[in-house]
Design a protein around this motif. Structure first.
Motif, PDB file in Angstrom:
ATOM      1  N   ARG A   2     -15.415   3.249 -38.806  1.00 51.65           N
ATOM      2  CA  ARG A   2     -16.384   4.232 -39.325  1.00 51.65           C
ATOM      3  C   ARG A   2     -17.839   3.834 -39.145  1.00 51.65           C
ATOM      4  N   LEU A   3     -18.106   2.544 -38.910  1.00 45.18           N
ATOM      5  CA  LEU A   3     -19.493   2.117 -38.703  1.00 45.18           C
ATOM      6  C   LEU A   3     -19.963   2.326 -37.269  1.00 45.18           C
ATOM      7  N   GLY A   4     -19.023   2.429 -36.336  1.00 50.51           N
ATOM      8  CA  GLY A   4     -19.401   2.641 -34.943  1.00 50.51           C
ATOM      9  C   GLY A   4     -19.938   1.421 -34.241  1.00 50.51           C
ATOM     10  N   THR A   5     -19.634   0.243 -34.764  1.00 52.05           N
ATOM     11  CA  THR A   5     -20.157  -1.007 -34.207  1.00 52.05           C
ATOM     12  C   THR A   5     -19.292  -1.593 -33.105  1.00 52.05           C
ATOM     13  N   GLY A   6     -18.177  -0.935 -32.788  1.00 53.40           N
ATOM     14  CA  GLY A   6     -17.283  -1.456 -31.758  1.00 53.40           C
ATOM     15  C   GLY A   6     -16.132  -2.272 -32.309  1.00 53.40           C
ATOM     16  N   TRP A  45     -22.002  13.435 -31.595  1.00 55.78           N
ATOM     17  CA  TRP A  45     -21.245  12.215 -31.353  1.00 55.78           C
ATOM     18  C   TRP A  45     -20.395  11.893 -32.573  1.00 55.78           C
ATOM     19  N   ALA A  46     -19.219  11.298 -32.324  1.00 58.63           N
ATOM     20  CA  ALA A  46     -18.296  11.003 -33.419  1.00 58.63           C
ATOM     21  C   ALA A  46     -17.621   9.660 -33.222  1.00 58.63           C
ATOM     22  N   TRP A  47     -17.196   9.067 -34.334  1.00 60.83           N
ATOM     23  CA  TRP A  47     -16.471   7.794 -34.278  1.00 60.83           C
ATOM     24  C   TRP A  47     -15.739   7.565 -35.596  1.00 60.83           C
ATOM     25  N   GLY A  48     -14.760   6.660 -35.575  1.00 64.04           N
ATOM     26  CA  GLY A  48     -14.002   6.339 -36.773  1.00 64.04           C
ATOM     27  C   GLY A  48     -12.569   6.819 -36.702  1.00 64.04           C
ATOM     28  N   SER A  49     -11.973   7.088 -37.863  1.00 63.30           N
ATOM     29  CA  SER A  49     -10.576   7.510 -37.963  1.00 63.30           C
ATOM     30  C   SER A  49     -10.359   8.866 -37.304  1.00 63.30           C
ATOM     31  N   ASN A  50      -9.194   9.025 -36.635  1.00 64.79           N
ATOM     32  CA  ASN A  50      -8.967  10.253 -35.867  1.00 64.79           C
ATOM     33  C   ASN A  50      -7.503  10.665 -35.864  1.00 64.79           C
ATOM     34  N   LEU A  51      -6.762  10.287 -36.871  1.00 63.77           N
ATOM     35  CA  LEU A  51      -5.325  10.542 -36.911  1.00 63.77           C
ATOM     36  C   LEU A  51      -4.979  12.020 -36.785  1.00 63.77           C
ATOM     37  N   LEU A  52      -5.794  12.882 -37.369  1.00 62.75           N
ATOM     38  CA  LEU A  52      -5.515  14.319 -37.357  1.00 62.75           C
ATOM     39  C   LEU A  52      -6.486  15.094 -36.468  1.00 62.75           C
ATOM     40  N   LEU A  91     -12.147  13.902 -35.169  1.00 64.67           N
ATOM     41  CA  LEU A  91     -13.329  13.576 -34.369  1.00 64.67           C
ATOM     42  C   LEU A  91     -13.632  14.652 -33.337  1.00 64.67           C
ATOM     43  N   GLY A  92     -12.603  15.386 -32.919  1.00 63.08           N
ATOM     44  CA  GLY A  92     -12.831  16.487 -31.986  1.00 63.08           C
ATOM     45  C   GLY A  92     -12.910  16.110 -30.532  1.00 63.08           C
ATOM     46  N   ASP A  93     -12.413  14.930 -30.175  1.00 62.65           N
ATOM     47  CA  ASP A  93     -12.482  14.498 -28.768  1.00 62.65           C
ATOM     48  C   ASP A  93     -11.220  14.812 -27.990  1.00 62.65           C
ATOM     49  N   GLY A  94     -10.301  15.596 -28.563  1.00 62.81           N
ATOM     50  CA  GLY A  94      -9.079  15.968 -27.871  1.00 62.81           C
ATOM     51  C   GLY A  94      -7.949  14.979 -28.017  1.00 62.81           C
ATOM     52  N   THR A  95      -8.144  13.920 -28.812  1.00 60.00           N
ATOM     53  CA  THR A  95      -7.115  12.906 -28.997  1.00 60.00           C
ATOM     54  C   THR A  95      -6.876  12.671 -30.485  1.00 60.00           C
ATOM     55  N   ARG A  96      -5.946  11.775 -30.783  1.00 64.06           N
ATOM     56  CA  ARG A  96      -5.712  11.313 -32.145  1.00 64.06           C
ATOM     57  C   ARG A  96      -5.984   9.809 -32.244  1.00 64.06           C
ATOM     58  N   GLU A  97      -6.786   9.320 -31.323  1.00 60.00           N
ATOM     59  CA  GLU A  97      -7.091   7.896 -31.277  1.00 60.00           C
ATOM     60  C   GLU A  97      -8.374   7.586 -32.044  1.00 60.00           C
ATOM     61  N   ASP A  98      -8.319   6.534 -32.873  1.00 63.34           N
ATOM     62  CA  ASP A  98      -9.529   6.095 -33.563  1.00 63.34           C
ATOM     63  C   ASP A  98     -10.563   5.646 -32.538  1.00 63.34           C
ATOM     64  N   ARG A  99     -11.824   5.833 -32.861  1.00 59.35           N
ATOM     65  CA  ARG A  99     -12.911   5.423 -31.974  1.00 59.35           C
ATOM     66  C   ARG A  99     -13.802   4.430 -32.707  1.00 59.35           C
ATOM     67  N   LEU A 100     -13.962   3.265 -32.128  1.00 56.98           N
ATOM     68  CA  LEU A 100     -14.770   2.220 -32.759  1.00 56.98           C
ATOM     69  C   LEU A 100     -16.239   2.326 -32.399  1.00 56.98           C
ATOM     70  N   SER A 101     -16.546   3.163 -31.417  1.00 57.40           N
ATOM     71  CA  SER A 101     -17.931   3.399 -30.992  1.00 57.40           C
ATOM     72  C   SER A 101     -18.125   4.903 -30.805  1.00 57.40           C
ATOM     73  N   PRO A 102     -19.356   5.398 -30.873  1.00 53.58           N
ATOM     74  CA  PRO A 102     -19.614   6.833 -30.731  1.00 53.58           C
ATOM     75  C   PRO A 102     -19.141   7.404 -29.395  1.00 53.58           C
ATOM     76  N   VAL A 103     -18.489   8.582 -29.459  1.00 51.38           N
ATOM     77  CA  VAL A 103     -18.084   9.317 -28.259  1.00 51.38           C
ATOM     78  C   VAL A 103     -18.673  10.725 -28.359  1.00 51.38           C
ATOM     79  N   GLN A 104     -19.083  11.298 -27.229  1.00 56.35           N
ATOM     80  CA  GLN A 104     -19.698  12.618 -27.253  1.00 56.35           C
ATOM     81  C   GLN A 104     -18.649  13.714 -27.431  1.00 56.35           C
ATOM     82  N   ILE A 105     -18.953  14.679 -28.310  1.00 56.32           N
ATOM     83  CA  ILE A 105     -18.023  15.764 -28.607  1.00 56.32           C
ATOM     84  C   ILE A 105     -18.476  17.091 -28.018  1.00 56.32           C
ATOM     85  N   GLY A 106     -19.770  17.330 -28.012  1.00 53.47           N
ATOM     86  CA  GLY A 106     -20.271  18.602 -27.506  1.00 53.47           C
ATOM     87  C   GLY A 106     -21.778  18.641 -27.541  1.00 53.47           C
ATOM     88  N   THR A 107     -22.349  19.812 -27.285  1.00 51.84           N
ATOM     89  CA  THR A 107     -23.795  19.948 -27.263  1.00 51.84           C
ATOM     90  C   THR A 107     -24.230  21.244 -27.940  1.00 51.84           C
TER      91      THR A 107
END
Length: 398
Positions: A251-255, A290-297, A300-316
């Protein structure tokens, strides 16, 4: 869960098991998120301690209107796990929902309030809802607090099992506020970042883990803040994004998932940030989300259910975002509302109840958004409030 200094935001609050919305809901708290009168930018959220149970229901109607009574025009909304605060265009604050810890601030002992009641005073310009406490900023820069104070989250120099059921003053010259589950954040006019409350994971940011009962300077040159479940985020005047506190789930996005007891820089060129339960969102100056952190459901909106440890772009093209327990609602420049993530209670404003892994357009023509637990709230300046998803117990049903 936060507010940008010298600017205002369209989303009022987001919750740590969720985000910002407009009724008592199950599952989480929209902390962080302050609301402001000119409405243009950032936001935040909240979270996690045991709370009185709130009975949820699923409604067939995707978006149902919430009666607002004498509220008049709306300038913002802040939603917690089980109570709602609405900021009127005339500077008054209104509250509705659970009141077991004085979190409504209306000065009555009633444990559940079904209709919106006014708080004392009418000069408010921003409000933030925490786990069972709240903060409000008046038009003169004075900071007012009320509700639960067992973890020092009111900043009045003590911890108390006796709730504070009316607003009390604690600081002046404040321009941004955020309420976490059990901690609080504020920014002074000179850019000083203040933090206080529970500090189990380092969410106060002072390098320690002891409860802090008074607003404590953490850094300089900040503009906006967001508070989530055991963690904090802030944007400085140069647009740099900082995070600290609990790192579980990324959730901190620090990697990584390490806790951080002091602010750590994780990005730049940001204008708004939102903290929720275990997922975070930020909007860059170019409107990219941009989104990061828990993504089980798929929250985050990136098309996956994978947690993200760093920010990923979702849209504009986004202007604000509100995060619920496991779903997300966002607003674009054209007034369109987008939602994604968990939909078990219909919180994505449809009746299919299927999770959505990417942003889906659900409504048009709204000025404010909120998300908390299993519900979403959409509001217009003219006072129209609509909710999707899990509703509160029968005694609070709109």
């Amino acid at each position: 869960m936060a507010l940008l200094a010298a600017k205002t935001q369209r989303v009022l609050a987001t919750g740590v098991y969720s985000g910002l919305a407009v009724t008592a809901l199950l599952g989480a708290i929209a902390l962080g998120n302050g609301v402001r009168l000119a409405l243009t930018t950032p936001l935040t959220a909240v979270s996690s301690s045991p709370q009185p149970a709130v009975t949820a229901r699923i409604d067939a109607e995707p978006l149902r209107e919430v009666p607002t009574g004498l509220l008049g025009e709306v300038a913002g909304v802040a939603q917690a796990r089980d109570f709602t605060l609405v900021l009127g265009a005339d500077g008054r604050l209104w509250a509705r929902g659970l009141n077991t810890r004085g979190q409504l601030g209306v000065g009555i002992a009633q444990t559940v309030v079904a209709d919106f009641l006014p708080l004392p005073g009418r000069e408010y310009q921003a409000v933030a809802a925490g786990g069972s406490h709240a903060l409000a900023l008046d038009r003169h820069g004075n900071l007012w607090v009320w509700g639960d104070d067992r973890y020092g989250q009111l900043g009045n120099g003590q911890t108390s099992h006796a709730p504070q059921d009316r607003p009390i003053w604690i600081a002046r010259d404040i321009v941004a506020i955020a309420a976490g589950d059990r901690h609080s954040l504020a920014v002074r006019r000179d850019g000083t970042l203040l933090a206080w409350g529970e500090n189990r994971w380092g969410e106060v940011g002072n390098g320690a883990q002891e409860v802090v009962t008074t607003p404590t300077p953490i850094g300089q040159g900040f503009a906006s803040v967001a508070a989530g479940a055991g963690y904090s985020m802030a944007i400085d005047r140069k647009g740099r994004l900082w995070a600290w506190g609990r790192g579980e789930g990324g959730r901190l996005g620090t990697g990584d998932e390490k806790d951080q007891s002091r602010p750590v820089q994780i990005g730049e060129n940001f204008s708004k940030v939102t903290a929720a339960t275990a997922q975070s969102f930020a909007i860059r100056r170019d409107g990219t989300l941009w989104a990061w952190g828990s993504n089980l459901l798929g929250q985050l909106g990136d098309g996956t259910r994978e947690d993200r440890l760093s920010p990923v772009q979702i849209g504009t093209g986004f202007t604000s975002v509100a995060a619920g327990g496991a779903h997300t609602v966002a607003l674009k420049r054209d007034g369109s509302v987008w939602a994604w993530g968990s939909n078990g209670f219909g919180q994505l404003a449809d009746t299919k109840l299927d999770d959505q892994l990417k942003p889906t357009r659900v409504a048009q023509g709204y000025d404010f958004i909120a998300a908390a637990g299993g519900a979403s709230v959409l509001a217009r300046r003219n006072g129209v409030l609509r909710m999707a998803g899990a509703g509160p117990a029968p005694s609070l049903r709109p």
